[in-house]
Design a protein around this motif. Structure first.
Motif, PDB file in Angstrom:
ATOM      1  N   LEU A 187     -12.217 -20.661  24.123  1.00  0.00           N
ATOM      2  CA  LEU A 187     -13.353 -20.731  25.043  1.00  0.00           C
ATOM      3  C   LEU A 187     -13.483 -21.963  25.680  1.00  0.00           C
ATOM      4  O   LEU A 187     -13.266 -22.999  25.057  1.00  0.00           O
ATOM      5  N   ALA A 188     -14.093 -22.026  26.937  1.00  0.00           N
ATOM      6  CA  ALA A 188     -14.179 -23.187  27.756  1.00  0.00           C
ATOM      7  C   ALA A 188     -15.484 -22.976  28.312  1.00  0.00           C
ATOM      8  O   ALA A 188     -15.331 -22.870  29.591  1.00  0.00           O
ATOM      9  N   VAL A 223     -21.103 -25.355  17.260  1.00  0.00           N
ATOM     10  CA  VAL A 223     -20.274 -24.557  16.103  1.00  0.00           C
ATOM     11  C   VAL A 223     -19.859 -23.407  16.455  1.00  0.00           C
ATOM     12  O   VAL A 223     -18.864 -23.190  15.718  1.00  0.00           O
ATOM     13  N   LEU A 224     -20.394 -22.679  17.197  1.00  0.00           N
ATOM     14  CA  LEU A 224     -19.748 -21.257  17.513  1.00  0.00           C
ATOM     15  C   LEU A 224     -18.587 -21.457  18.090  1.00  0.00           C
ATOM     16  O   LEU A 224     -17.469 -20.441  17.887  1.00  0.00           O
ATOM     17  N   LEU A 225     -18.254 -22.361  18.741  1.00  0.00           N
ATOM     18  CA  LEU A 225     -16.795 -22.539  19.693  1.00  0.00           C
ATOM     19  C   LEU A 225     -15.581 -22.913  18.491  1.00  0.00           C
ATOM     20  O   LEU A 225     -14.607 -22.628  18.970  1.00  0.00           O
ATOM     21  N   ASP A 226     -16.222 -23.382  17.384  1.00  0.00           N
ATOM     22  CA  ASP A 226     -15.144 -23.399  16.446  1.00  0.00           C
ATOM     23  C   ASP A 226     -14.598 -22.160  15.666  1.00  0.00           C
ATOM     24  O   ASP A 226     -13.400 -22.247  15.083  1.00  0.00           O
ATOM     25  N   MET A 232      -5.934 -16.425  19.568  1.00  0.00           N
ATOM     26  CA  MET A 232      -6.274 -17.056  20.676  1.00  0.00           C
ATOM     27  C   MET A 232      -6.828 -16.152  21.670  1.00  0.00           C
ATOM     28  O   MET A 232      -6.063 -15.288  21.944  1.00  0.00           O
ATOM     29  N   ILE A 233      -7.924 -16.271  22.348  1.00  0.00           N
ATOM     30  CA  ILE A 233      -8.470 -15.158  23.126  1.00  0.00           C
ATOM     31  C   ILE A 233      -7.936 -15.842  24.740  1.00  0.00           C
ATOM     32  O   ILE A 233      -7.839 -16.966  24.955  1.00  0.00           O
ATOM     33  N   HIS A 270     -18.814 -17.354  27.191  1.00  0.00           N
ATOM     34  CA  HIS A 270     -18.126 -18.331  26.558  1.00  0.00           C
ATOM     35  C   HIS A 270     -19.109 -19.187  25.554  1.00  0.00           C
ATOM     36  O   HIS A 270     -19.007 -20.365  25.166  1.00  0.00           O
ATOM     37  N   PHE A 271     -20.188 -18.683  25.165  1.00  0.00           N
ATOM     38  CA  PHE A 271     -21.202 -19.363  24.363  1.00  0.00           C
ATOM     39  C   PHE A 271     -21.633 -20.411  25.313  1.00  0.00           C
ATOM     40  O   PHE A 271     -22.188 -21.531  24.372  1.00  0.00           O
TER      41      PHE A 271
END
Length: 274
Positions: free
Chosen positions: A254-255, A246-249, A1-2, A239-240
């Motif tokens: 990321l939030a 789908v990138l957050l998966d 986890m970042i 954070h996209f």
């Protein structure tokens, strides 16, 4: 986890040089830029130690995948010899502006031309004290609607980085001013050498224009590998934000929120200055 660190804020100072006016109401120049750390606007210092993906190793791995097996084996052994892994821990200053690397020295010696730089390796090492290329823009003397519109960049009226003529177009201005008396319906196109393509700002609310990132792959990602020495480089909002969910998966931690991660610019509408 970042875990998010920063933001680390830098003030950019620009200076135009080699200014040359032409008979056809255009002017050419090179704009040089310098970056200065702003502690009062940052959350942390350049001395902070952070861990990020080792883009030198990961990028080299992708670039070497089509080379002969013997070469790939040699490079893999080199990574182990210099204790280079998939992650890198350095200070913010080193990551931004460069650090000495025995791996870089080795690659430049035995595979010259593979890396864009022969000196220190850093995320923005080639940006500081550099110029953005030779711009030729319209002065607007003959038609105010043409003010600051790009006539050519490095002698080119179109690019050759992309697969379609539309993506290769050099549209709009150099990104610092536009024709005056814009309306809320007006979009502000500009050419960005750093993004290697034209982009645009779209009206969002009084005092703000929202940046628009046009992409060729998954929404919210822009592949700039073709103009970054074929290194596997992509750019996105932090954070996209506004990207394909789908990138957050694929990344935990990321939030994205508009307040913290959207790009915007403030400018005067009548004069159209940033």
């Amino acid at each position: 986890m970042i875990e998010q660190r920063g933001p680390y804020v830098y003030r950019k100072r620009c200076q135009k040089d080699n200014i040359t006016f032409h008979p056809n109401n255009t002017v050419s120049y090179r704009e040089y830029r310098q970056y200065f750390f702003e502690p009062s606007m940052s959350v942390g210092n350049e001395s902070d130690i952070v861990t990020i993906p080792n883009m030198l190793v990961l990028g080299a791995a992708v670039m070497l995948q089509d080379l002969p097996y013997a070469v790939r084996l040699m490079i893999s052994t080199t990574f182990k010899t210099f204790k280079e892994g998939p992650f890198l821990t350095k200070t913010v200053e080193e990551l931004m502006w460069g650090y000495d690397s025995k791996l870089v020295e080795f690659l430049n010696k035995y595979l010259p031309g593979m890396l864009p730089s022969t000196g220190k390796f850093g995320l923005f090492a080639e940006f500081n004290n550099s110029n953005t290329g030779l711009f030729t823009i319209h002065t607007g003397q003959d038609d105010i609607k043409n003010v600051h519109r790009v006539d050519s960049w490095n002698g080119l009226t179109e690019l050759n980085y992309w697969r379609t003529p539309q993506c290769n177009m050099i549209n709009g201005t150099a990104g610092q001013m536009w024709p005056p008396f814009m309306t809320k319906e007006s979009t502000l196109p500009f050419y960005s050498p750093d993004a290697c393509r034209s982009m645009e700002l779209i009206y969002q609310r009084p005092g703000h224009m929202k940046g628009s990132l046009t992409t060729d792959i998954q929404s919210g990602l822009l592949n700039v590998s073709s103009c970054r020495h074929n290194s596997p480089v992509f750019i996105s909002h932090p954070h996209f934000f506004n990207a394909d969910p789908v990138l957050l998966d694929f990344v935990q931690g990321l939030a994205p929120t508009e307040e913290e991660h959207a790009s915007s610019s403030t400018f005067t509408r009548k004069l159209a200055y940033l």
